[in-house]
Enzyme design. Structure first.
Site, PDB file in Angstrom:
ATOM      1  CG  ASP A  22      -1.653  -1.141   1.569  1.00 56.92           C
ATOM      2  OD1 ASP A  22      -1.565  -2.105   0.800  1.00 56.92           O
ATOM      3  OD2 ASP A  22      -2.349  -1.139   2.592  1.00 56.92           O
TER       4      ASP A  22
HETATM    5  C1  FRU Z   1      -4.116  -3.517   2.540  1.00 57.15           C
HETATM    6  C2  FRU Z   1      -3.538  -3.933   3.879  1.00 57.15           C
HETATM    7  C3  FRU Z   1      -3.917  -2.954   4.963  1.00 57.15           C
HETATM    8  C4  FRU Z   1      -2.815  -3.146   5.975  1.00 57.15           C
HETATM    9  C5  FRU Z   1      -1.620  -3.381   5.082  1.00 57.15           C
HETATM   10  C6  FRU Z   1      -0.615  -4.322   5.653  1.00 57.15           C
HETATM   11  O1  FRU Z   1      -3.423  -4.063   1.464  1.00 57.15           O
HETATM   12  O2  FRU Z   1      -3.963  -5.247   4.197  1.00 57.15           O
HETATM   13  O3  FRU Z   1      -5.203  -3.172   5.511  1.00 57.15           O
HETATM   14  O4  FRU Z   1      -2.648  -2.044   6.810  1.00 57.15           O
HETATM   15  O5  FRU Z   1      -2.124  -3.906   3.869  1.00 57.15           O
HETATM   16  O6  FRU Z   1       0.514  -4.421   4.840  1.00 57.15           O
END
Ligand code: FRU
Length: 512
Positions: A22
């Site tokens: 992300d």
């Molecule tokens: C989305 C997610 C978020 C989390 C992050 C962990 O892709 O699952 O909800 O904070 O990635 O890497």
């Protein structure tokens, strides 16, 4: 090799190596853009337990300078990972980060972090105060269903608000609202901002105001007046959905203007993008969106390459004239990368006509095409149930299935013998006296390799092509393993990942 060098993108954001997911805390601060991202410093896979915030800075959103990780697991409140979060610029101009920590017990908790030295232009070091976590898991939420704090905005009562993703047992995916006057003590509003009954866990909520329909000016995070867009990343389908609606800044609730099942909302991207996040860029009065595009070949390929995951190009986003859909367009700075320009005017394309665009690098190009359809009325009749599943329709009517109006579009990343090619194209249908434009990115011939995900992606382009004089545009950014397309002036976006074999040691061709 599996193409470590040839598949690496040239102008999509990537760290030098390892895993990224992300986008986190994007912001503009003192003349610099900061970009943070979920990063595994130790490997090429997601790496449960050690997720960190990678950090890069840029003056133009195009050229990036990598810095040390900004947040790494180090304290009891984030011992098992620093997960996604967002930046807020305080009224005095200094930034604060809110992020999810996976604490020593494995609970998801919300933490704050501040720059160690606010006068360091690069904001290299970040401090996590002792008093973290600022929001522990509430009693009615499971310990692993509570994460991804949004950018904060100020209410008329002088309190800050943030949205946090959660799943409420037996109810559905929720976007919770917390209020605070100091970023330290947070109180949950009894009502969620929005409750998605149809969804399980939702992630990475983003609530932002938009200008009047058709006005491309972005607005800073705020509660007052404007229409708002709510975006949620829905885990069940791994898709980012958004809807325009009314945000009540006293009750802190959001009512969508459209369908209440979030899975039938519009998608930011009808290809391979997830966990997107926007920020307001005050230097150009625009709102800019980032999104994560995962790999879609095998993990063993990722391991050979040494990296996994790219970001979409930063996209300017605004509300379309129709007041319902977002328009998205690569930030104008991307155009500074254009070097040699090749123009091609094709007076008429006959059925099956394929015109090569000579003189560009087929693996790395910014392609803009404008199509003029002379006789819309010849379009094939649309069967109503086709509206429900454009993706399957793109599968059934691939690029080589003739139609009356279309397919017309691009063949990118094509081998000399055409064995491999990725088709990005439109097809026009007639429904009573209206026209519907289907946009597809068909990956079925994108690679001769096995073990690569090669779906047909597709969506309708929500525009009245007749009122536009039968004219529709397509912009496709080709970047080695990325084919990122903007149909109808950015009304429908499709990002795909491609791994053609021929690109390992041959040239790629581009055709209209
Ligand atoms: C989305 C997610 C978020 C989390 C992050 C962990 O892709 O699952 O909800 O904070 O990635 O890497």
């Amino acid at each position: 090799t599996a193409g470590g060098v040839r598949t690496r993108s040239a102008y999509h954001f990537q760290p030098a190596k390892n895993w990224q997911n992300d986008p986190n805390g994007p912001m503009y601060h003192n003349g610099l853009y900061h970009f943070f991202y979920q990063y595994n410093p130790d490997g090429v896979t997601w790496g449960n337990g050690n997720l960190s915030w990678g950090h890069s800075v840029s003056v133009d959103l195009v050229n990036w300078f990598a810095l040390d990780a900004a947040l790494q697991p180090s304290r009891s409140f984030d011992a098992n990972g620093c997960w996604s979060g967002s930046a807020t610029i305080l009224p005095d101009g200094s930034p604060v980060m809110l992020y999810t920590g996976i604490d020593a017990r494995g609970d998801q908790v919300q933490n704050v972090a501040f720059p160690k030295n606010a006068s360091d232009p690069l904001l290299v070091e970040w401090v996590k105060p002792e008093y973290n976590p600022v929001i522990p898991v509430p009693a009615d939420i499971k310990r692993d269903d509570f994460r991804d704090p949004s950018t904060a905005w100020l209410g008329a009562d002088g309190l800050w608000r943030i949205a946090v993703a959660a799943r409420v047992h037996d109810v559905g995916g929720a976007t919770l609202i917390y209020r605070s006057k100091d970023f330290l003590r947070w109180e949950r509003n009894a009502d969620p901002l929005y409750l998605a009954h149809a969804a399980g866990m939702v992630e990475c909520p983003d609530l932002f105001p938009v200008s009047e329909p058709g006005v491309e000016v972005g607005l800073p995070a705020s509660g007052a007046g404007a229409r708002h867009v709510l975006k949620m990343s829905v885990m069940d389908t791994v898709q980012d959905y958004y809807v325009v609606g009314r945000y009540d800044d006293t009750a802190d609730t959001f009512v969508p203007e459209d369908d209440d099942d979030c899975r039938s909302w519009r998608r930011l991207d009808y290809g391979h993008v997830y966990a997107s996040k926007s920020f307001f860029d005050p230097s150009k009065n625009r709102r800019v969106l980032w999104g994560w595009a995962n790999e879609s070949d095998s993990v063993s390929d990722d391991l050979v390459r040494g990296w996994s995951g790219v970001q979409t190009v930063p996209r300017k986003i605004w509300l379309d004239e129709d007041g319902k859909q977002l328009r998205q367009w690569p930030v104008e700075e991307i155009e500074t990368l254009r070097s040699k320009r090749v123009n091609l005017l094709i007076p008429e394309v006959n059925a099956g006509g394929v015109n090569e665009i000579i003189g560009v690098m087929g693996t790395q190009a910014d392609v803009e095409v404008v199509f003029e359809v002379p006789a819309l009325e010849h379009a094939d009749v649309l069967e109503p149930n086709w509206l429900l599943d454009p993706q399957s329709l793109c599968g059934e009517k691939g690029a080589s299935v003739p139609g009356s109006v279309g397919p017309f579009g691009l063949l990118v990343m094509a081998s000399g013998d055409m064995q491999e090619h990725t088709a990005v194209f439109f097809r026009v249908f007639r429904q009573n006296d209206k026209y519907k434009v289907l946009m597809c990115t068909d990956l079925s011939r994108s690679s001769t390799r096995d073990g690569v995900y090669k779906p047909p992606y597709g969506a309708f382009v929500d525009m009245d092509i007749e009122a536009h004089g039968g004219i529709i545009s397509l912009r496709t950014l080709v970047d080695h393993s990325v084919v990122e397309s903007f149909g109808g002036g950015g009304r429908t976006c499709i990002t795909a990942r491609v791994y053609p074999e021929h690109a390992e040691n041959g040239n790629s061709h581009l055709y209209v």
